[in-house]
Write an enzyme that holds these catalytic residues in place. Sequence first.
Site, PDB file in Angstrom:
ATOM      1  N   GLY A 184      16.202   0.666  16.812  1.00 16.48           N
ATOM      2  CA  GLY A 184      15.009   0.903  16.005  1.00 16.48           C
ATOM      3  C   GLY A 184      15.168   2.144  15.158  1.00 16.48           C
ATOM      4  N   GLY A 223      14.057   6.784  18.330  1.00 10.63           N
ATOM      5  CA  GLY A 223      15.260   7.023  19.131  1.00 10.63           C
ATOM      6  C   GLY A 223      15.258   8.435  19.715  1.00 10.63           C
ATOM      7  N   GLU A 237      20.711   2.548  18.908  1.00 11.23           N
ATOM      8  CA  GLU A 237      21.216   2.020  17.634  1.00 11.23           C
ATOM      9  C   GLU A 237      20.111   2.234  16.609  1.00 11.23           C
ATOM     10  OE1 GLU A 237      21.634   0.573  14.764  1.00 11.23           O
ATOM     11  OE2 GLU A 237      22.067  -1.518  15.255  1.00 11.23           O
ATOM     12  N   LYS A 292      11.213  -5.143  26.569  1.00 10.80           N
ATOM     13  CA  LYS A 292       9.991  -4.973  25.778  1.00 10.80           C
ATOM     14  C   LYS A 292      10.277  -5.321  24.325  1.00 10.80           C
ATOM     15  CE  LYS A 292       7.919  -2.015  23.323  1.00 10.80           C
ATOM     16  NZ  LYS A 292       7.333  -2.930  22.314  1.00 10.80           N
ATOM     17  N   CYS A 346      19.807  -3.135   9.954  1.00  7.89           N
ATOM     18  CA  CYS A 346      20.295  -1.769  10.155  1.00  7.89           C
ATOM     19  C   CYS A 346      21.586  -1.536   9.386  1.00  7.89           C
ATOM     20  CB  CYS A 346      20.482  -1.479  11.633  1.00  7.89           C
ATOM     21  SG  CYS A 346      21.461  -2.696  12.496  1.00  7.89           S
ATOM     22  N   GLU A 378      16.231   5.617   4.952  1.00 10.83           N
ATOM     23  CA  GLU A 378      16.319   4.168   5.200  1.00 10.83           C
ATOM     24  C   GLU A 378      15.009   3.515   4.759  1.00 10.83           C
ATOM     25  OE1 GLU A 378      16.214   2.636   9.355  1.00 10.83           O
ATOM     26  OE2 GLU A 378      18.029   1.552   8.806  1.00 10.83           O
TER      27      GLU A 378
HETATM   28  P1  NAI Z   1      10.289   1.712  15.965  1.00 11.91           P
HETATM   29  O1  NAI Z   1      11.623   2.294  16.214  1.00 11.91           O
HETATM   30  O2  NAI Z   1       9.122   2.618  16.169  1.00 11.91           O
HETATM   31  O3  NAI Z   1      10.072   0.418  16.909  1.00 11.91           O
HETATM   32  C1  NAI Z   1      11.106  -0.295  17.526  1.00 11.91           C
HETATM   33  C2  NAI Z   1      10.746  -0.600  18.968  1.00 11.91           C
HETATM   34  O4  NAI Z   1      10.502   0.607  19.676  1.00 11.91           O
HETATM   35  C3  NAI Z   1       9.456  -1.422  19.145  1.00 11.91           C
HETATM   36  O5  NAI Z   1       9.649  -2.307  20.237  1.00 11.91           O
HETATM   37  C4  NAI Z   1       8.426  -0.375  19.477  1.00 11.91           C
HETATM   38  O6  NAI Z   1       7.338  -0.879  20.197  1.00 11.91           O
HETATM   39  C5  NAI Z   1       9.243   0.575  20.333  1.00 11.91           C
HETATM   40  N1  NAI Z   1       8.729   1.950  20.406  1.00 11.91           N
HETATM   41  C6  NAI Z   1       8.072   2.645  19.442  1.00 11.91           C
HETATM   42  N2  NAI Z   1       7.798   3.899  19.874  1.00 11.91           N
HETATM   43  C7  NAI Z   1       8.269   3.997  21.143  1.00 11.91           C
HETATM   44  C8  NAI Z   1       8.299   5.036  22.105  1.00 11.91           C
HETATM   45  N3  NAI Z   1       7.769   6.249  21.854  1.00 11.91           N
HETATM   46  N4  NAI Z   1       8.884   4.802  23.294  1.00 11.91           N
HETATM   47  C9  NAI Z   1       9.443   3.618  23.554  1.00 11.91           C
HETATM   48  N5  NAI Z   1       9.435   2.579  22.686  1.00 11.91           N
HETATM   49  C10 NAI Z   1       8.868   2.763  21.483  1.00 11.91           C
HETATM   50  O7  NAI Z   1      10.325   1.124  14.500  1.00 11.91           O
HETATM   51  P2  NAI Z   1       9.154   0.568  13.554  1.00 11.91           P
HETATM   52  O8  NAI Z   1       8.018   1.537  13.524  1.00 11.91           O
HETATM   53  O9  NAI Z   1       8.854  -0.823  13.922  1.00 11.91           O
HETATM   54  O10 NAI Z   1       9.897   0.591  12.127  1.00 11.91           O
HETATM   55  C11 NAI Z   1       9.979   1.792  11.385  1.00 11.91           C
HETATM   56  C12 NAI Z   1      11.328   1.909  10.732  1.00 11.91           C
HETATM   57  O11 NAI Z   1      12.369   1.921  11.684  1.00 11.91           O
HETATM   58  C13 NAI Z   1      11.714   0.788   9.801  1.00 11.91           C
HETATM   59  O12 NAI Z   1      11.115   0.919   8.565  1.00 11.91           O
HETATM   60  C14 NAI Z   1      13.207   0.934   9.752  1.00 11.91           C
HETATM   61  O13 NAI Z   1      13.566   1.923   8.835  1.00 11.91           O
HETATM   62  C15 NAI Z   1      13.552   1.394  11.144  1.00 11.91           C
HETATM   63  N6  NAI Z   1      14.023   0.269  11.983  1.00 11.91           N
HETATM   64  C16 NAI Z   1      15.362   0.154  12.205  1.00 11.91           C
HETATM   65  C17 NAI Z   1      15.855  -0.910  12.917  1.00 11.91           C
HETATM   66  C18 NAI Z   1      17.311  -1.065  13.154  1.00 11.91           C
HETATM   67  O14 NAI Z   1      17.791  -2.160  13.264  1.00 11.91           O
HETATM   68  N7  NAI Z   1      18.047   0.006  13.292  1.00 11.91           N
HETATM   69  C19 NAI Z   1      14.976  -1.966  13.440  1.00 11.91           C
HETATM   70  C20 NAI Z   1      13.571  -1.733  13.190  1.00 11.91           C
HETATM   71  C21 NAI Z   1      13.135  -0.651  12.475  1.00 11.91           C
END
Ligand code: NAI
Length: 487
Positions: free
Chosen positions: A237, A242, A259, A184, A293, A391
Site C-alpha cells: 500500500g 507502511g 511493498e 484484511k 505500484c 506517486e
Molecule cells: P493505504 O496504504 O492506506 O491502504 C492499503 C491497506 O492498508 C488497506 O487495506 C487499508 O485498510 C490498510 N490500512 C490503512 N491504514 C492502516 C493502518 N494504520 N494500519 C493497518 N492497516 C492500514 O492506501 P490507500 O489510502 O488506499 O491509497 C492511498 C495511496 O496509496 C494511493 O493513492 C497510492 O498512491 C498508494 N497505494 C499503493 C499501492 C501499491 O501497490 N503499492 C496500493 C494501494 C495504494
Amino acid sequence: MSDLNSTNAALLPMPRLLIDGKWIDAADGATFETIDPASETVICAVARGRAEDVDRACRAAHRALSGPWRRLTPFERGRMLMRLADLVDRDIDLLAGLERRDVGKPAGEAEGDIRGVANCLRYNAGAADKMEGATIPLGPDYVDFTELEPVGVTAHIVPWNYPLGMAARSVAPALAAGCTVVLKPAEQSPLTALAFGRLCQEAGLPEGVVNIVTGYGLEAGDPLVRHPLVRSITFTGSIATGRNIYAAAAPGLTPVVLELGGKNPMIVCADADIDRATTDALDASFGNSGQVCSSASRYILHRSIRDAFLDALAAKVAQLRVGPPEDNPHLGPLASREQYEKVLGYLRLGEKDGLRLRFGGARPPGLDRGYYLAPTVFEDVDPDHPLATEEIFGPVAVACTFDDDDEAVDLANRLETGLVAGLYTRDISRALALGRRLDFGSVWINGWFIGGLQAPTGGEKSSGIGRERGLPGIRNYLRIKNIGIRI
Ligand code: NAI
Ligand code: MG
C-alpha cells in the site's frame, strides 16, 4: 442485470467475517458499503471488523497452528493448495466478475488477475516440500543442521488495485510454509477475498487456517499489526501507511514485509527501439488505469528522441478505449471516489502551475458517471514538481529529458522511492552498466512488467522492505532453527 444477480448469489451467505471456519457478523454488528466505481452505486454491505474481531481471528489462527494443519506433510499442504488453485480456476467467472464490479477492472484484466491467483497458488504449492535447511560443518565432534519452521500466525494487509492478486501473493506462500493467516482486504475491495475464503473451506483447509476480517485500516488493520500473536506482517500500500505499520510492529518486534509503491522511471536512450518503448508504455503507464505500484510514471527521455517518443505515444494512446469494465476497454474507471479525487487534485495542480499537457487531463467525453479519466501525459516537467516526485496512482505520466547517461541516472535515483526502473537501449552493455547504478529493487531492460510468480519483487529506499514472490517470498514465512548435537 443477470450479472448483478449472479454477484448477489455468489455473496450468500457472505459478506461476513471468516473466523475459525465460521461466517460471523462483526462483534458489534456494524457494516460498511462497498461501491461499484463504474456506476457509483452500492454493491452490498460488508461486515465492519474491529479490534475484538481481529483478536478472535488471531486466536483462531493461533489455535489452528497446533491442529490438523500441523500434522500435514509439506507435500500434502501443497496438494491442498493445488486443489484450491483448481477451485479458483473453476470459479474464475464469478471471481473475475466480483473484482470487475468492486474496483472497475476491465473484464479481460480481471480474468487475467484471477488466472494469476490460481497460478500463484500452484507455484507456491509446488515449492511447499522443497524448502530445505542446511547442514553446517562444525567438525568431527558435532552434527549441526537447520530446520525451516513456519513462523506461526501471519497478517496480510492488502490494497485495492489487485485485491485478490495481492492477497494471494502473500497468503499462498504463507500457507505453503505451513503458517496460518489473518487477511484484511482493503475496504474498497473486500468481495473477492470473501469468495476466496469459501474456496479455502471447500479445498479442505482446516478451520482457523485462513481467517478474513474485512474493515477499515485504523479499525481492523491497526489492531491486527499490533496483535501479540502475529509473527509476521505483510503489507502492500502507501508509504505513509507502511511507516505506521512498521512503527506499530516495533513493540512486538514483529517482522514486516512492506511493498510501498514508487514513482518508476522509464529511461529511453537515444538508440532505443521507440516503437517497442511506446507500445510497452501503454500497459506500463495506463494498464489498470495506472493504479499499479510498478507502473511507469516518469519518462526520462534522451533529448534526441523526445519528440519521436511523445509523438508515437500520443498516436498509440489515441487508440485506447476508456469505458465500462464489462465492455473490456483498455481503461476502466479508477477504483474509488477517493482515488479519483486524489488524481484530479494532481491534474488541477499541474494546470495551476502551468505544466504542459501533452494529452488527456480530463474525463473522456460520453462518460458522465463513474470515476473515468483519460490517459494523461505532461511534458517537460520540472523534476522537482510534485507531479514528477509523488506517486499519483492514476493514468498520468510525466516526461522530462536528459543529455547524457549520468544525468539519466541522477534523474532516476533522485527520489525517495526505488521500486522499478526501466531502460530502453539497443546497447546491452550500456544497459547493464546503467542498471547497476540504479537504486531500485528491479531493473527492466527493453520491456516492462518483466517477471512474474518466480521472480522476486520489492522496493529499495522508501519503496519498502523485503521481497515477495519466488522462493524468497516463501522464506518470509519460515524461521531458521539451528540444531546442534555433540557426538
Ligand atoms: P493505504 O496504504 O492506506 O491502504 C492499503 C491497506 O492498508 C488497506 O487495506 C487499508 O485498510 C490498510 N490500512 C490503512 N491504514 C492502516 C493502518 N494504520 N494500519 C493497518 N492497516 C492500514 O492506501 P490507500 O489510502 O488506499 O491509497 C492511498 C495511496 O496509496 C494511493 O493513492 C497510492 O498512491 C498508494 N497505494 C499503493 C499501492 C501499491 O501497490 N503499492 C496500493 C494501494 C495504494
Ligand atoms: Mg468497491
